[in-house]
Design a protein around this motif. Structure first.
Motif, PDB file in Angstrom:
ATOM      1  N   ALA A  63       0.904  -1.177  -0.048  1.00  0.00           N
ATOM      2  CA  ALA A  63       0.078   0.160  -0.279  1.00  0.00           C
ATOM      3  C   ALA A  63       0.946   1.095  -0.213  1.00  0.00           C
ATOM      4  O   ALA A  63       0.611   2.152  -0.826  1.00  0.00           O
ATOM      5  CB  ALA A  63      -1.063  -0.229   1.300  1.00  0.00           C
ATOM      6  N   VAL A  64       1.818   1.161   0.774  1.00  0.00           N
ATOM      7  CA  VAL A  64       2.873   2.359   0.912  1.00  0.00           C
ATOM      8  C   VAL A  64       3.465   2.610  -0.609  1.00  0.00           C
ATOM      9  O   VAL A  64       3.528   3.704  -1.260  1.00  0.00           O
ATOM     10  CB  VAL A  64       3.943   2.197   2.077  1.00  0.00           C
ATOM     11  N   GLN A  65       3.888   1.553  -1.342  1.00  0.00           N
ATOM     12  CA  GLN A  65       4.528   1.534  -2.682  1.00  0.00           C
ATOM     13  C   GLN A  65       3.478   2.208  -3.316  1.00  0.00           C
ATOM     14  O   GLN A  65       3.717   2.902  -4.268  1.00  0.00           O
ATOM     15  CB  GLN A  65       4.941   0.214  -3.099  1.00  0.00           C
ATOM     16  N   ARG A  66       2.179   1.850  -3.305  1.00  0.00           N
ATOM     17  CA  ARG A  66       1.323   2.155  -4.365  1.00  0.00           C
ATOM     18  C   ARG A  66       0.967   3.694  -4.307  1.00  0.00           C
ATOM     19  O   ARG A  66       0.912   4.718  -4.934  1.00  0.00           O
ATOM     20  CB  ARG A  66       0.067   1.587  -4.314  1.00  0.00           C
ATOM     21  N   ASN A  67       0.906   4.023  -2.842  1.00  0.00           N
ATOM     22  CA  ASN A  67       0.610   5.538  -2.520  1.00  0.00           C
ATOM     23  C   ASN A  67       1.744   6.199  -2.902  1.00  0.00           C
ATOM     24  O   ASN A  67       1.589   7.495  -3.506  1.00  0.00           O
ATOM     25  CB  ASN A  67       0.427   5.603  -0.825  1.00  0.00           C
ATOM     26  N   LEU A  68       2.960   5.945  -2.759  1.00  0.00           N
ATOM     27  CA  LEU A  68       4.298   6.747  -3.143  1.00  0.00           C
ATOM     28  C   LEU A  68       4.271   6.929  -4.737  1.00  0.00           C
ATOM     29  O   LEU A  68       4.591   7.980  -5.277  1.00  0.00           O
ATOM     30  CB  LEU A  68       5.442   5.885  -2.494  1.00  0.00           C
ATOM     31  N   ALA A  69       3.790   6.002  -5.543  1.00  0.00           N
ATOM     32  CA  ALA A  69       3.795   5.832  -6.854  1.00  0.00           C
ATOM     33  C   ALA A  69       2.589   6.781  -7.290  1.00  0.00           C
ATOM     34  O   ALA A  69       2.904   7.404  -8.193  1.00  0.00           O
ATOM     35  CB  ALA A  69       3.557   4.569  -7.538  1.00  0.00           C
ATOM     36  N   THR A  70       1.671   6.745  -6.814  1.00  0.00           N
ATOM     37  CA  THR A  70       0.725   7.664  -6.917  1.00  0.00           C
ATOM     38  C   THR A  70       0.908   9.083  -6.999  1.00  0.00           C
ATOM     39  O   THR A  70       0.628   9.997  -7.704  1.00  0.00           O
ATOM     40  CB  THR A  70      -0.803   7.309  -6.093  1.00  0.00           C
ATOM     41  N   ILE A  71       1.391   9.472  -5.533  1.00  0.00           N
ATOM     42  CA  ILE A  71       1.870  10.698  -5.303  1.00  0.00           C
ATOM     43  C   ILE A  71       3.274  11.215  -6.241  1.00  0.00           C
ATOM     44  O   ILE A  71       2.914  12.293  -6.895  1.00  0.00           O
ATOM     45  CB  ILE A  71       2.621  10.685  -3.618  1.00  0.00           C
ATOM     46  N   ASN A  72       3.987  10.590  -6.623  1.00  0.00           N
ATOM     47  CA  ASN A  72       4.992  10.492  -7.787  1.00  0.00           C
ATOM     48  C   ASN A  72       4.480  10.768  -8.923  1.00  0.00           C
ATOM     49  O   ASN A  72       4.848  11.912  -9.629  1.00  0.00           O
ATOM     50  CB  ASN A  72       5.947   9.512  -7.802  1.00  0.00           C
ATOM     51  N   ALA A  73       3.279  10.074  -9.138  1.00  0.00           N
ATOM     52  CA  ALA A  73       2.719  10.405 -10.747  1.00  0.00           C
ATOM     53  C   ALA A  73       1.820  11.486 -10.890  1.00  0.00           C
ATOM     54  O   ALA A  73       2.138  12.156 -11.867  1.00  0.00           O
ATOM     55  CB  ALA A  73       1.851   9.149 -10.949  1.00  0.00           C
ATOM     56  N   MET A  74       1.370  12.210  -9.629  1.00  0.00           N
ATOM     57  CA  MET A  74       0.385  13.287  -9.550  1.00  0.00           C
ATOM     58  C   MET A  74       1.583  14.254  -9.831  1.00  0.00           C
ATOM     59  O   MET A  74       1.172  15.585 -10.291  1.00  0.00           O
ATOM     60  CB  MET A  74      -0.413  13.202  -8.424  1.00  0.00           C
ATOM     61  N   ALA A  75       2.422  14.077  -9.062  1.00  0.00           N
ATOM     62  CA  ALA A  75       3.589  15.205  -9.071  1.00  0.00           C
ATOM     63  C   ALA A  75       3.993  15.477 -10.242  1.00  0.00           C
ATOM     64  O   ALA A  75       4.399  16.571 -10.794  1.00  0.00           O
ATOM     65  CB  ALA A  75       4.424  15.192  -8.029  1.00  0.00           C
ATOM     66  N   GLY A  76       4.308  14.455 -11.056  1.00  0.00           N
ATOM     67  CA  GLY A  76       4.947  14.399 -12.316  1.00  0.00           C
ATOM     68  C   GLY A  76       3.904  15.129 -13.389  1.00  0.00           C
ATOM     69  O   GLY A  76       4.242  15.950 -14.084  1.00  0.00           O
TER      70      GLY A  76
END
Length: 190
Positions: A63-76
């Motif tokens: 879940a942390v990995q998904r959340n970090l990936a989501t945050i990273n993608a949104m920031a991108g």
């Protein structure tokens, strides 16, 4: 007649005492086996819980990995640097809370495994105590039998069962007592 009844009663009492000791010993052995079986069952339950806690820990990390990936993608998408500012803080908080939850899951799993070990060790000690009690019960049964036979022997002795009807030894020609004088001794002038 009375002596015979004493002997028979003694044998019956001795056999009963031995039988009772063996029955108690078997009962204690069965209780020991039951304790070990229940402990194995509880130990398996603790291990199942530990495995579930480990699965929860893995799920938290995913879940942390998904959340970090989501945050990273949104920031991108917003052309923001994900390691800076409030986005970076959001990632740090998400990551640290995820790690904290993972550590709790691992600690819970270790606690369950320790519970399994403690349960198994306690059962082993209790089972050994029960086996020892069984050996003691069997020994007491044999001691009861021995006491019963010895007591009956004393009563029979007191009642005269072991007294001899043979005459007391008479001195022979040489003045020595080796038993009753032979029947011809009086005829020979001894």
């Amino acid at each position: 007649m009375v002596e015979t009844l004493l002997a028979v009663g003694s044998v019956v009492s001795a056999l009963s005492s031995i039988s009772q000791g063996r029955a108690q010993s078997a009962m204690f052995k069965a209780q020991a086996a039951d304790v070990v079986t229940r402990a194995k069952s509880q130990s398996l339950e603790f291990r199942r819980k530990a495995l579930n806690h480990k699965r929860e820990g893995v799920a938290v990390l995913r879940a942390v990995q998904r959340n970090l990936a989501t945050i990273n993608a949104m920031a991108g998408l917003a052309t923001l640097d994900p390691s800076q500012g409030s986005i970076g803080n959001l990632m740090d908080v998400n990551f640290s809370e995820g790690i904290e939850d993972f550590k709790l899951a691992v600690d819970d799993a270790e606690t369950e495994m320790l519970n399994a070990q403690i349960t198994t060790q306690q059962a082993a000690v209790q089972a050994q105590l029960l086996r020892n009690a069984g050996k003691q019960a069997q020994t007491q049964g044999f001691m009861g039998a021995l006491t019963s036979v010895a007591g009956a022997g004393m009563k029979a002795y007191d009642a005269g069962m072991f007294s001899s009807a043979a005459p007391a030894p008479q001195p022979n020609f040489y003045g020595l007592s080796y038993g009753p004088a032979p029947p011809y001794a009086n005829n020979l002038g001894y």
